[in-house]
Design a protein around this motif. Structure first.
Motif, PDB file in Angstrom:
ATOM      1  N   VAL A  56     -41.203  39.202  16.057  1.00 17.67           N
ATOM      2  CA  VAL A  56     -42.010  40.178  15.321  1.00 17.67           C
ATOM      3  C   VAL A  56     -41.561  41.595  15.672  1.00 17.67           C
ATOM      4  CG1 VAL A  56     -44.336  41.012  14.852  1.00 17.67           C
ATOM      5  CG2 VAL A  56     -43.983  38.609  15.449  1.00 17.67           C
ATOM      6  N   ILE A  57     -41.362  42.387  14.634  1.00 17.85           N
ATOM      7  CA  ILE A  57     -41.104  43.814  14.807  1.00 17.85           C
ATOM      8  C   ILE A  57     -42.207  44.552  14.048  1.00 17.85           C
ATOM      9  CG2 ILE A  57     -39.542  45.734  14.341  1.00 17.85           C
ATOM     10  CD1 ILE A  57     -37.247  43.678  14.449  1.00 17.85           C
TER      11      ILE A  57
ATOM     12  N   MET B 104     -41.157  39.708  10.339  1.00 17.54           N
ATOM     13  CA  MET B 104     -41.201  38.480  11.141  1.00 17.54           C
ATOM     14  C   MET B 104     -40.030  37.599  10.735  1.00 17.54           C
ATOM     15  SD  MET B 104     -45.275  37.587  11.252  1.00 17.54           S
ATOM     16  CE  MET B 104     -45.601  37.803   9.507  1.00 17.54           C
ATOM     17  N   SER B 105     -39.371  37.011  11.727  1.00 16.33           N
ATOM     18  CA  SER B 105     -38.252  36.117  11.474  1.00 16.33           C
ATOM     19  C   SER B 105     -38.213  35.069  12.572  1.00 16.33           C
ATOM     20  CB  SER B 105     -36.933  36.905  11.439  1.00 16.33           C
ATOM     21  OG  SER B 105     -36.685  37.483  12.707  1.00 16.33           O
ATOM     22  N   GLY B 106     -37.263  34.150  12.460  1.00 19.29           N
ATOM     23  CA  GLY B 106     -37.070  33.169  13.514  1.00 19.29           C
ATOM     24  C   GLY B 106     -37.303  31.746  13.056  1.00 19.29           C
ATOM     25  N   PRO B 107     -36.989  30.793  13.924  1.00 20.60           N
ATOM     26  CA  PRO B 107     -37.113  29.379  13.571  1.00 20.60           C
ATOM     27  C   PRO B 107     -38.547  28.947  13.307  1.00 20.60           C
ATOM     28  CG  PRO B 107     -36.586  29.624  15.909  1.00 20.60           C
ATOM     29  CD  PRO B 107     -36.478  30.977  15.288  1.00 20.60           C
ATOM     30  N   GLY B 108     -39.523  29.670  13.842  1.00 20.98           N
ATOM     31  CA  GLY B 108     -40.920  29.322  13.622  1.00 20.98           C
ATOM     32  C   GLY B 108     -41.378  29.510  12.191  1.00 20.98           C
ATOM     33  N   LEU B 109     -40.599  30.219  11.377  1.00 21.72           N
ATOM     34  CA  LEU B 109     -40.973  30.438   9.987  1.00 21.72           C
ATOM     35  C   LEU B 109     -40.651  29.243   9.101  1.00 21.72           C
ATOM     36  CD1 LEU B 109     -41.321  33.370  11.009  1.00 21.72           C
ATOM     37  CD2 LEU B 109     -40.468  34.102   8.818  1.00 21.72           C
ATOM     38  N   GLY B 110     -40.026  28.234   9.657  1.00 22.61           N
ATOM     39  CA  GLY B 110     -39.775  27.010   8.902  1.00 22.61           C
ATOM     40  C   GLY B 110     -38.890  27.199   7.692  1.00 22.61           C
ATOM     41  N   GLY B 111     -37.829  27.982   7.820  1.00 24.63           N
ATOM     42  CA  GLY B 111     -36.893  28.153   6.716  1.00 24.63           C
ATOM     43  C   GLY B 111     -37.260  29.232   5.718  1.00 24.63           C
TER      44      GLY B 111
ATOM     45  N   GLY C  55     -36.867  32.275   6.076  1.00 26.64           N
ATOM     46  CA  GLY C  55     -35.981  33.427   6.240  1.00 26.64           C
ATOM     47  C   GLY C  55     -36.675  34.500   7.030  1.00 26.64           C
ATOM     48  N   PHE C  56     -37.320  35.431   6.337  1.00 28.07           N
ATOM     49  CA  PHE C  56     -38.098  36.455   7.026  1.00 28.07           C
ATOM     50  C   PHE C  56     -39.262  36.881   6.140  1.00 28.07           C
ATOM     51  CE2 PHE C  56     -35.348  39.022   4.411  1.00 28.07           C
ATOM     52  CZ  PHE C  56     -36.085  40.147   4.113  1.00 28.07           C
ATOM     53  N   ILE C  57     -40.226  37.510   6.766  1.00 30.92           N
ATOM     54  CA  ILE C  57     -41.400  38.042   6.069  1.00 30.92           C
ATOM     55  C   ILE C  57     -41.457  39.530   6.375  1.00 30.92           C
ATOM     56  CG2 ILE C  57     -43.927  38.075   6.014  1.00 30.92           C
ATOM     57  CD1 ILE C  57     -43.804  35.067   6.766  1.00 30.92           C
ATOM     58  N   ARG C  58     -41.634  40.330   5.346  1.00 32.38           N
ATOM     59  CA  ARG C  58     -41.745  41.783   5.512  1.00 32.38           C
ATOM     60  C   ARG C  58     -43.004  42.248   4.785  1.00 32.38           C
ATOM     61  NH1 ARG C  58     -37.841  46.379   5.907  1.00 32.38           N
ATOM     62  NH2 ARG C  58     -38.961  48.180   5.087  1.00 32.38           N
ATOM     63  N   ALA C  59     -43.750  43.127   5.441  1.00 40.11           N
ATOM     64  CA  ALA C  59     -44.941  43.708   4.828  1.00 40.11           C
ATOM     65  C   ALA C  59     -44.965  45.198   5.143  1.00 40.11           C
ATOM     66  CB  ALA C  59     -46.198  43.043   5.373  1.00 40.11           C
TER      67      ALA C  59
END
Length: 88
Positions: A18-19, A38-45, A47-51
């Motif tokens: 998380v940034i 938010m990114s990383g393997p915990g996102l289940g594929g 990719g990334f989430i940006r808000a």
């Protein structure tokens, strides 16, 4: 607003990087100064989430709703979102 340190710790343990950023220029211009990525393997594929939002609370809420809606075991976010006033 949730306890930020506790939330970040739980997300990190779930495999999410998380940034969280506030931009003084966008704040001065009346824009949306808060950004959450938010990114990383915990996102289940996912990719990334940006808000991006005008307030920290809104920024967190947007990002956490997207994370919960995706794949992965994030049902525990329901309690945090309800605490933020989100009626999920």
């Amino acid at each position: 607003m949730p306890d930020i340190e506790q939330l970040m710790d739980k997300l990190g343990r779930a495999g999410v990087t998380v940034i969280l950023k506030v931009d003084d220029e966008r704040m001065t211009e009346g824009g949306k100064p808060w950004t959450l990525v938010m990114s990383g393997p915990g996102l289940g594929g996912q990719g990334f989430i940006r808000a991006e939002a005008a307030t920290l609370d809104d920024c967190l809420e947007q990002g956490l709703k997207r994370l919960r809606a995706g794949s992965g075991d994030f049902e525990w976010l329901a309690e945090i979102l309800v605490g933020m006033g989100q009626d999920d």
